[in-house]
Design an enzyme around this catalytic site. Structure first.
Site, PDB file in Angstrom:
ATOM      1  N   ARG A  34       0.829  -1.215   0.000  1.00 48.16           N
ATOM      2  CA  ARG A  34       0.000   0.000   0.000  1.00 48.16           C
ATOM      3  C   ARG A  34       0.859   1.258   0.000  1.00 48.16           C
ATOM      4  O   ARG A  34       0.472   2.272  -0.583  1.00 48.16           O
ATOM      5  CB  ARG A  34      -0.938  -0.004   1.193  1.00 48.16           C
ATOM      6  CG  ARG A  34      -2.075  -0.981   0.978  1.00 48.16           C
ATOM      7  CD  ARG A  34      -3.019  -0.981   2.136  1.00 48.16           C
ATOM      8  NE  ARG A  34      -4.232  -1.692   1.773  1.00 48.16           N
ATOM      9  CZ  ARG A  34      -5.032  -2.280   2.652  1.00 48.16           C
ATOM     10  NH1 ARG A  34      -4.758  -2.213   3.935  1.00 48.16           N
ATOM     11  NH2 ARG A  34      -6.113  -2.898   2.250  1.00 48.16           N
ATOM     12  N   LYS A 196     -17.734 -14.712   2.640  1.00 48.75           N
ATOM     13  CA  LYS A 196     -18.758 -13.807   3.179  1.00 48.75           C
ATOM     14  C   LYS A 196     -19.995 -13.804   2.288  1.00 48.75           C
ATOM     15  O   LYS A 196     -20.215 -12.874   1.507  1.00 48.75           O
ATOM     16  CB  LYS A 196     -18.186 -12.390   3.285  1.00 48.75           C
ATOM     17  CG  LYS A 196     -17.186 -12.238   4.413  1.00 48.75           C
ATOM     18  CD  LYS A 196     -16.790 -10.774   4.570  1.00 48.75           C
ATOM     19  CE  LYS A 196     -15.342 -10.626   4.924  1.00 48.75           C
ATOM     20  NZ  LYS A 196     -14.473 -10.158   3.855  1.00 48.75           N
ATOM     21  N   GLY A 352      -8.993  -8.297  -0.607  1.00 44.54           N
ATOM     22  CA  GLY A 352      -7.778  -8.700   0.093  1.00 44.54           C
ATOM     23  C   GLY A 352      -7.292 -10.099  -0.226  1.00 44.54           C
ATOM     24  O   GLY A 352      -6.124 -10.308  -0.520  1.00 44.54           O
ATOM     25  N   GLY A 375     -13.882  -3.826  -0.129  1.00 44.20           N
ATOM     26  CA  GLY A 375     -15.247  -3.323   0.067  1.00 44.20           C
ATOM     27  C   GLY A 375     -15.579  -2.196  -0.895  1.00 44.20           C
ATOM     28  O   GLY A 375     -16.681  -2.147  -1.458  1.00 44.20           O
TER      29      GLY A 375
HETATM   30  P1  AMP Z   1     -13.850 -13.293   1.677  1.00 41.58           P
HETATM   31  O1  AMP Z   1     -13.289 -12.391   2.736  1.00 41.58           O
HETATM   32  O2  AMP Z   1     -15.337 -13.369   1.656  1.00 41.58           O
HETATM   33  O3  AMP Z   1     -13.259 -13.000   0.310  1.00 41.58           O
HETATM   34  O4  AMP Z   1     -13.375 -14.761   2.064  1.00 41.58           O
HETATM   35  C1  AMP Z   1     -12.023 -15.152   2.043  1.00 41.58           C
HETATM   36  C2  AMP Z   1     -11.840 -16.360   2.889  1.00 41.58           C
HETATM   37  O5  AMP Z   1     -12.716 -17.382   2.457  1.00 41.58           O
HETATM   38  C3  AMP Z   1     -10.457 -16.960   2.822  1.00 41.58           C
HETATM   39  O6  AMP Z   1      -9.825 -16.790   4.057  1.00 41.58           O
HETATM   40  C4  AMP Z   1     -10.701 -18.428   2.512  1.00 41.58           C
HETATM   41  O7  AMP Z   1      -9.933 -19.290   3.305  1.00 41.58           O
HETATM   42  C5  AMP Z   1     -12.161 -18.609   2.830  1.00 41.58           C
HETATM   43  N1  AMP Z   1     -12.779 -19.693   2.061  1.00 41.58           N
HETATM   44  C6  AMP Z   1     -12.692 -19.921   0.759  1.00 41.58           C
HETATM   45  N2  AMP Z   1     -13.343 -21.040   0.403  1.00 41.58           N
HETATM   46  C7  AMP Z   1     -13.872 -21.552   1.528  1.00 41.58           C
HETATM   47  C8  AMP Z   1     -14.642 -22.705   1.814  1.00 41.58           C
HETATM   48  N3  AMP Z   1     -15.014 -23.561   0.849  1.00 41.58           N
HETATM   49  N4  AMP Z   1     -15.036 -22.911   3.083  1.00 41.58           N
HETATM   50  C9  AMP Z   1     -14.652 -22.040   4.057  1.00 41.58           C
HETATM   51  N5  AMP Z   1     -13.930 -20.944   3.855  1.00 41.58           N
HETATM   52  C10 AMP Z   1     -13.524 -20.696   2.606  1.00 41.58           C
END
Ligand code: AMP
Length: 394
Positions: A34, A196, A352, A375
């Protein structure tokens, strides 16, 4: 107003940067991406004969927390700029003004963490006015916080009726996003992954009206698999989101949007690097097992679709890529993005974790654009007006 139209010579330019960087246990900067991304704007200003006052937040302090002082990043900033940097132990009041009002052209000052004052997040106008006293010109180069109506990102702009502009980084982000949203070469593919579910459904609801192809992977996917009647075992799902997921699938069908969900998954008996694993159909995950990555057939199919698309937007990993045995899907997609870029596609990556994945794959300079906003990028793509962008037009 664009940065190049401002008369900066001899002026103090107050720049909102995003120096919210990770620190290690010795308070050393762990990842300076950054800070590096802000350098083009800072060099432009300094070479143009301005002095520069930098302001940023770091972490989420409640009150003053020495661990989150921006003084920790001064050594790294000095190293990258090749200049010494004056540090103001408060971002407003005499402590700040004593330093910022006596800056000479070519000099740089950094203000203490903006969020040591609650007024920053509250968007307090008086506080914004106090910050504004440290500059003759306001430049916003912090895309990561552009979706927040905070004092330093949005409210402050009203104290600079004319002398304000986006920095080069923020302008680049806006250009990259508008290229994808206003004038994309088709087919336009959006790849959405991560965990998420609820926060990403809003973007899917909006993207389904714009894209030709929608690819859903990561933990997100299982809510959709459930929505179409599959058995997802113990995989991550948000059951109350199933009706919305079903609506998205229906809308996609009505609009002729091709939807790609993983046909197979790498499943595990626990969320751990010593878990037992196997591959199986995503619709038939046994109870007691959870899908932690897209399976090999899905990874190949996803890569093929990526290579056959002309504009590609990627937010969110395809699996728990932080653990090697669940990282194949994410890295296969990352490589396919590089290949799509090589053959003339436009590839934009944000959020991220997808950025961490593209960095881990050493491919960040082999795709078209890597966004600094998670975001902020999602809200922009949802079609929301970002307060920091709107404030510049007021
Ligand atoms: P996000 O912040 O929504 O982009 O989510 C990112 C996180 O989702 C990462 O830390 C991944 O480890 C987690 N993730 C990805 N696929 C899965 C899954 N199938 N089950 C649980 N967590 C996951």
């Amino acid at each position: 107003m664009s940065l190049s139209n401002l008369h900066i010579k001899g002026k103090r330019v107050l720049v909102r940067v995003d120096f919210n960087v990770p620190l290690d246990e010795n308070f050393k900067v762990q990842d300076d991406t950054r800070i590096r991304k802000a350098l083009p704007t800072l060099k432009y200003l300094l070479e143009g004969g301005a002095s520069v006052v930098l302001m940023s937040h770091l972490g989420r302090p409640k009150g003053v927390i020495q661990e989150l002082s921006l003084c920790h990043i001064v050594p790294k900033l000095e190293e990258l700029l090749g200049l010494s940097v004056k540090f103001a132990k408060d971002c407003v009041g005499d402590t700040a003004l004593d330093i910022t009002q006596s800056l000479k052209p070519g000099e740089v000052a950094l203000l203490e963490n903006l969020r040591f004052h609650n007024e920053e997040k509250e968007g307090d106008e008086f506080f914004a006015g106090q910050l504004a006293e440290s500059g003759d010109i306001y430049v916003n180069d912090a895309f990561g916080t552009a979706h927040r109506a905070h004092a330093s990102t949005s409210i402050i702009a009203r104290f600079f009726p004319v002398d304000k502009a986006f920095g080069l980084l923020l302008q680049g982000e806006i250009d990259a996003l508008s290229k994808v949203m206003s004038d994309p070469a088709s087919p336009l593919l959006a790849i959405i992954g991560g965990a998420k579910v609820s926060s990403k459904l809003a973007i899917l609801e909006s993207l389904v009206n714009k894209v030709d192809r929608l690819m859903i992977g990561g933990g997100m996917a299982y809510t959709f698999v459930l929505a179409r009647g599959g058995n997802v075992g113990n995989s991550l799902v948000e059951e109350n989101m199933v009706p919305r997921a079903r609506d998205i699938l229906k809308k996609a069908e009505e609009k002729g949007v091709e939807v790609f969900l993983p046909v197979d998954s790498v499943i595990a008996d626990k969320f751990s690097d010593d878990a037992k694993t196997q591959s199986c159909s995503t619709d038939d995950i046994p109870d007691g097992w959870m899908g932690l990555d897209i399976g090999p057939d899905s990874a190949n199919k996803f890569a093929e679709v990526v290579r056959k698309s002309k504009t590609i937007l990627w937010n969110g990993p395809m699996g728990v890529f932080e653990i090697e045995k669940f990282s194949n899907g994410t890295f296969t997609v990352a490589n396919a993005l590089k290949e799509a870029t090589d053959i003339g596609g436009y590839t934009l990556i944000g959020g991220g974790d997808s950025v961490a994945a593209i960095n881990a794959a050493n491919l960040s300079d082999q795709v078209s654009y890597v966004s600094t906003g998670g975001g902020a990028m999602l809200e922009y793509l949802e079609g929301k007006v970002l307060p920091a962008i709107a404030a510049m037009a007021e």
